[in-house]
Design an enzyme around this catalytic site. Structure first.
Site, PDB file in Angstrom:
ATOM      1  N   GLU A  67       0.832  -1.163   0.046  1.00  0.00           N
ATOM      2  CA  GLU A  67      -0.203  -0.062  -0.004  1.00  0.00           C
ATOM      3  C   GLU A  67       0.886   1.257   0.125  1.00  0.00           C
ATOM      4  O   GLU A  67       2.057   1.189   0.554  1.00  0.00           O
ATOM      5  CB  GLU A  67      -0.814  -0.024   1.124  1.00  0.00           C
ATOM      6  CG  GLU A  67      -1.739   1.008   1.467  1.00  0.00           C
ATOM      7  CD  GLU A  67      -2.332   1.121   2.819  1.00  0.00           C
ATOM      8  OE1 GLU A  67      -3.514   1.850   2.987  1.00  0.00           O
ATOM      9  OE2 GLU A  67      -1.870   0.704   3.842  1.00  0.00           O
ATOM     10  N   ASN A 111      -7.092   5.765  -1.889  1.00  0.00           N
ATOM     11  CA  ASN A 111      -6.176   4.973  -1.715  1.00  0.00           C
ATOM     12  C   ASN A 111      -6.472   3.852  -2.685  1.00  0.00           C
ATOM     13  O   ASN A 111      -7.300   2.957  -2.489  1.00  0.00           O
ATOM     14  CB  ASN A 111      -6.386   4.608  -0.288  1.00  0.00           C
ATOM     15  CG  ASN A 111      -4.956   3.755   0.316  1.00  0.00           C
ATOM     16  OD1 ASN A 111      -4.373   3.294  -0.657  1.00  0.00           O
ATOM     17  ND2 ASN A 111      -4.670   3.605   1.464  1.00  0.00           N
ATOM     18  N   LYS A 149      -9.543   1.394  -1.899  1.00  0.00           N
ATOM     19  CA  LYS A 149      -9.717   1.069  -0.653  1.00  0.00           C
ATOM     20  C   LYS A 149     -11.396   1.286  -0.201  1.00  0.00           C
ATOM     21  O   LYS A 149     -11.524   2.586  -0.235  1.00  0.00           O
ATOM     22  CB  LYS A 149      -8.903   1.559   0.142  1.00  0.00           C
ATOM     23  CG  LYS A 149      -8.777   0.792   1.713  1.00  0.00           C
ATOM     24  CD  LYS A 149      -7.492   1.510   2.237  1.00  0.00           C
ATOM     25  CE  LYS A 149      -7.478   1.039   3.819  1.00  0.00           C
ATOM     26  NZ  LYS A 149      -6.032   1.557   4.516  1.00  0.00           N
ATOM     27  N   GLU A 196      -6.602   8.761   7.381  1.00  0.00           N
ATOM     28  CA  GLU A 196      -7.135   8.218   6.227  1.00  0.00           C
ATOM     29  C   GLU A 196      -8.378   8.835   5.811  1.00  0.00           C
ATOM     30  O   GLU A 196      -8.620   8.979   4.587  1.00  0.00           O
ATOM     31  CB  GLU A 196      -7.127   6.639   6.156  1.00  0.00           C
ATOM     32  CG  GLU A 196      -5.766   5.870   5.957  1.00  0.00           C
ATOM     33  CD  GLU A 196      -5.554   4.534   5.617  1.00  0.00           C
ATOM     34  OE1 GLU A 196      -6.118   4.349   4.490  1.00  0.00           O
ATOM     35  OE2 GLU A 196      -5.139   4.001   6.447  1.00  0.00           O
ATOM     36  N   CYS A 212      -4.882  -3.138   2.929  1.00  0.00           N
ATOM     37  CA  CYS A 212      -4.800  -3.070   4.157  1.00  0.00           C
ATOM     38  C   CYS A 212      -6.067  -3.479   5.088  1.00  0.00           C
ATOM     39  O   CYS A 212      -6.298  -4.475   5.329  1.00  0.00           O
ATOM     40  CB  CYS A 212      -4.526  -1.484   4.573  1.00  0.00           C
ATOM     41  SG  CYS A 212      -3.551  -1.211   6.262  1.00  0.00           S
ATOM     42  N   ASN A 241       0.352  -0.657   5.199  1.00  0.00           N
ATOM     43  CA  ASN A 241       1.407   0.014   5.948  1.00  0.00           C
ATOM     44  C   ASN A 241       0.599   0.035   7.559  1.00  0.00           C
ATOM     45  O   ASN A 241      -0.154   0.942   7.851  1.00  0.00           O
ATOM     46  CB  ASN A 241       1.417   1.439   5.435  1.00  0.00           C
ATOM     47  CG  ASN A 241       2.144   1.662   4.254  1.00  0.00           C
ATOM     48  OD1 ASN A 241       2.533   2.833   3.952  1.00  0.00           O
ATOM     49  ND2 ASN A 241       2.193   0.591   3.503  1.00  0.00           N
TER      50      ASN A 241
END
Length: 321
Positions: free
Chosen positions: A47, A107, A124, A143, A174, A199
């Site tokens: 990621e 993302n 994501k 995020e 993730c 991450n």
């Protein structure tokens, strides 16, 4: 006829805030070359593989964060990676921050054919963290500030990959790995290979209770292993690892088979390639027996999963007397 695919997970050590795309891309090319020498036909990167995990840094004005995003692929900075893939005949998965032409931020991950053509894009869905500065946190996890929830769902595509021929490919990113719904939607499309980058910090940064370091890794592995087993697929979970801008990411990248077994695992907190020879025929056992969805699923009883978000307390039982 056996369908075998040699897969590489290209774990990356930390990318510091001051480092440019050129540093990351040069490292990724070296990892791809290593994977190629070890017989891999596809390489999976983490990621946000091109930058530091920038959601730990707060910007009041979102425009100040624009330099973290890719506006097109390949860009001038990422073109050498695409060139290397063409030279080596390698397919690859790349996680990055995407800003669209109409101003949306995601993302994102893409799967790229050795020709350089983007085969599949995923954005994501399950964004962790928060949207505003949180003074209770030692480290921010913004995020929800810098990204919108993905708008592409969980797509699967059947595409030629290496000597295996057509492979059913899906992706997640993730935090998606912790949600069984992510895996099941892919499984319902007969996914054979799930690629995911992460991450993940070694410590839970919410400061609302202690979570042991070893359980952070265990829960990551548990999520991937269970997802692969319950959906009869291979999974490649690839980390960014090590001390990034003073914040530890735990690494432990893995490749998992459809029985939920770890086939290979990274043992460092730096740039490292792990490889596994995947017999895609292994997906058939679970899909045709225990997890034969057509035979055993009962979606008429699963309505709560899609009609409800937060949990609700059950009806209390009271004695009749």
């Amino acid at each position: 006829m056996s369908r075998r695919l040699v897969v590489a997970a290209a774990q990356m050590g930390p990318i510091q805030k001051a480092e440019g795309r050129d540093v990351a891309v040069d490292r990724m090319i070296r990892l791809m070359e290593t994977a190629h020498r070890r017989g891999a036909e596809v390489v999976v990167y983490p990621e946000l593989a091109l930058t530091t995990f920038f959601p730990r840094w707060y910007h009041e004005n979102l425009a100040e964060a624009d330099h973290w995003y890719e506006h097109a692929l390949p860009s001038n900075e990422t073109a050498p990676l695409f060139d290397a893939a063409r030279r080596l005949g390698m397919a690859f998965h790349l996680g990055y921050a995407e800003k669209t032409a109409d101003g949306h931020r995601y993302n994102t991950a893409v799967f790229v054919h050795p020709s350089g053509e983007i085969v599949l894009k995923y954005r994501k869905v399950h964004l962790p963290g928060h949207a505003e500065f949180d003074p209770i946190r030692k480290v921010q996890h913004l995020e929800k500030r810098y990204f919108e929830p993905g708008d592409l769902g969980f797509p699967v595509v059947r595409a030629p990959v290496g000597s295996a021929g057509p492979v059913n490919i899906g992706m997640m990113i993730c935090n998606d790995r912790r949600w069984p719904e992510s895996w099941r939607v892919l499984g319902l499309q007969q996914v054979e290979l799930v690629m995911l980058g992460y991450n993940t910090p070694s410590l839970n940064m919410e400061n609302r209770g202690f979570e042991a370091h070893h359980l952070r890794v265990a829960h990551s592995h548990l999520s991937i292993q269970a997802g692969c087993y319950q959906n009869a697929c291979f999974g490649v979970g690839v980390a960014k690892a090590g001390d990034e801008d003073g914040h530890e990411l735990f690494g432990h990248s893995i490749i998992v088979n459809p029985q939920g077994e770890i086939m290979a695992m990274a043992t460092s907190w730096g740039d490292e390639v792990i490889v596994a020879d995947c017999d895609l025929g292994m997906c058939e056992l679970g899909r045709n027996t225990i997890f034969n969805f057509a035979r055993h699923r009962r979606p008429e009883h699963y309505g709560r999963i899609t009609s409800q978000t937060g949990s609700e307390a059950p009806t209390a039982w009271t004695p009749k007397g």
